[in-house]
Write an enzyme that holds these catalytic residues in place. Structure first.
Site, PDB file in Angstrom:
ATOM      1  N   LYS A  24      42.309  36.724  50.323  1.00 46.71           N
ATOM      2  CA  LYS A  24      41.783  36.097  49.096  1.00 46.71           C
ATOM      3  C   LYS A  24      42.877  35.333  48.358  1.00 46.71           C
ATOM      4  O   LYS A  24      42.641  34.717  47.322  1.00 46.71           O
ATOM      5  CB  LYS A  24      41.214  37.167  48.151  1.00 46.71           C
ATOM      6  CG  LYS A  24      39.950  37.812  48.628  1.00 46.71           C
ATOM      7  CD  LYS A  24      39.173  38.486  47.504  1.00 46.71           C
ATOM      8  CE  LYS A  24      39.869  39.644  46.885  1.00 46.71           C
ATOM      9  NZ  LYS A  24      39.022  40.364  45.907  1.00 46.71           N
ATOM     10  N   LYS A  84      45.414  36.790  46.898  1.00 45.66           N
ATOM     11  CA  LYS A  84      45.798  37.614  45.735  1.00 45.66           C
ATOM     12  C   LYS A  84      46.829  38.646  46.178  1.00 45.66           C
ATOM     13  O   LYS A  84      46.775  39.159  47.295  1.00 45.66           O
ATOM     14  CB  LYS A  84      44.575  38.389  45.217  1.00 45.66           C
ATOM     15  CG  LYS A  84      43.673  37.625  44.280  1.00 45.66           C
ATOM     16  CD  LYS A  84      42.643  38.596  43.662  1.00 45.66           C
ATOM     17  CE  LYS A  84      42.193  38.125  42.314  1.00 45.66           C
ATOM     18  NZ  LYS A  84      41.256  39.039  41.659  1.00 45.66           N
TER      19      LYS A  84
HETATM   20  N1  C2G Z   1      35.330  40.668  35.737  1.00 46.81           N
HETATM   21  C1  C2G Z   1      34.675  40.547  34.508  1.00 46.81           C
HETATM   22  N2  C2G Z   1      35.369  40.167  33.419  1.00 46.81           N
HETATM   23  C2  C2G Z   1      36.702  39.889  33.504  1.00 46.81           C
HETATM   24  C3  C2G Z   1      37.369  40.024  34.737  1.00 46.81           C
HETATM   25  C4  C2G Z   1      36.656  40.419  35.857  1.00 46.81           C
HETATM   26  O1  C2G Z   1      33.456  40.798  34.428  1.00 46.81           O
HETATM   27  N3  C2G Z   1      37.371  39.503  32.384  1.00 46.81           N
HETATM   28  C5  C2G Z   1      34.550  41.086  36.910  1.00 46.81           C
HETATM   29  C6  C2G Z   1      34.544  40.048  38.028  1.00 46.81           C
HETATM   30  O2  C2G Z   1      33.561  39.056  37.778  1.00 46.81           O
HETATM   31  C7  C2G Z   1      34.205  40.904  39.244  1.00 46.81           C
HETATM   32  C8  C2G Z   1      34.854  42.258  38.891  1.00 46.81           C
HETATM   33  O3  C2G Z   1      35.121  42.241  37.472  1.00 46.81           O
HETATM   34  O4  C2G Z   1      32.794  41.072  39.364  1.00 46.81           O
HETATM   35  C9  C2G Z   1      36.146  42.488  39.633  1.00 46.81           C
HETATM   36  O5  C2G Z   1      37.003  41.388  39.344  1.00 46.81           O
HETATM   37  P1  C2G Z   1      38.286  41.168  40.297  1.00 46.81           P
HETATM   38  O6  C2G Z   1      38.989  42.461  40.489  1.00 46.81           O
HETATM   39  O7  C2G Z   1      39.018  39.972  39.816  1.00 46.81           O
HETATM   40  O8  C2G Z   1      37.558  40.844  41.691  1.00 46.81           O
HETATM   41  P2  C2G Z   1      37.650  39.491  42.540  1.00 46.81           P
HETATM   42  O9  C2G Z   1      39.064  39.180  42.868  1.00 46.81           O
HETATM   43  O10 C2G Z   1      36.829  38.512  41.836  1.00 46.81           O
HETATM   44  O11 C2G Z   1      36.993  39.963  43.929  1.00 46.81           O
HETATM   45  O12 C2G Z   1      33.975  39.857  47.555  1.00 46.81           O
HETATM   46  C10 C2G Z   1      34.103  39.755  46.141  1.00 46.81           C
HETATM   47  C11 C2G Z   1      35.548  39.812  45.736  1.00 46.81           C
HETATM   48  O13 C2G Z   1      36.191  40.945  46.285  1.00 46.81           O
HETATM   49  C12 C2G Z   1      35.658  39.836  44.217  1.00 46.81           C
END
Ligand code: C2G
Length: 136
Positions: free
Chosen positions: A44, A46
């Site tokens: 990803k 990250k």
């Molecule tokens: N999220 C949120 N508000 C934020 C930050 C994150 O609602 N301020 C939500 C994201 O939309 C996601 C969840 O928290 O639904 C997890 O966010 P991340 O850990 O950043 O996940 P991400 O890197 O987006 O990975 O296959 C899907 C991916 O693995 C998602």
């Protein structure tokens, strides 16, 4: 029992994560989180502050979470939905439209992200604070 599934890195757990986990759990009775492995995070683009095992331990301590499974690939979601008999798939709206293919198997619910908080900003703050500490 209504089963809910969501995925993410969940690094440096913050209120945005808690909000979506709370809302996801409120949509059903049992919440499964597909937690991105360190290897999948590399795919990803990250790099998390905490390792997969640390992030898993932290996530398992959240009262809304019933089960944490590893997220290793983009392609596993359909299999996971079938394997765990998922009723509702939930993601934050930064992923709007990206997983509509799952609508064939379960409800897809997109929830608004929590504004002004992110693991990236927390990480940057920690990095800056550490650099300042080293200079003093
Ligand atoms: N999220 C949120 N508000 C934020 C930050 C994150 O609602 N301020 C939500 C994201 O939309 C996601 C969840 O928290 O639904 C997890 O966010 P991340 O850990 O950043 O996940 P991400 O890197 O987006 O990975 O296959 C899907 C991916 O693995 C998602």
């Amino acid at each position: 029992m209504k089963k809910v599934l969501t995925y993410g890195t969940y690094d440096l757990l913050h209120v945005g994560h808690i909000n979506i986990l709370k809302k996801a759990k409120e949509l059903g009775d049992y919440l499964i989180v597909g937690l991105s492995t360190d290897e999948f995070n590399a795919i990803k683009g990250k790099k998390s502050f905490y390792t997969y095992e640390q992030r898993k331990t932290i996530l398992e301590a959240v009262k809304y979470v019933d089960l944490v499974i590893p997220e290793k690939t983009w392609e596993q979601k359909t299999d996971d939905v079938k394997k765990y008999n998922i009723d509702i798939f939930v993601m934050g709206d930064d992923w709007e439209g990206k997983f509509d293919f799952l609508k064939e198997y379960c409800e897809v619910k997109i929830l608004p992200r929590t504004p002004d908080v992110s693991s990236t900003s927390a990480r940057n703050y920690l990095d800056e604070a550490y650099k300042t500490l080293l200079k003093s």
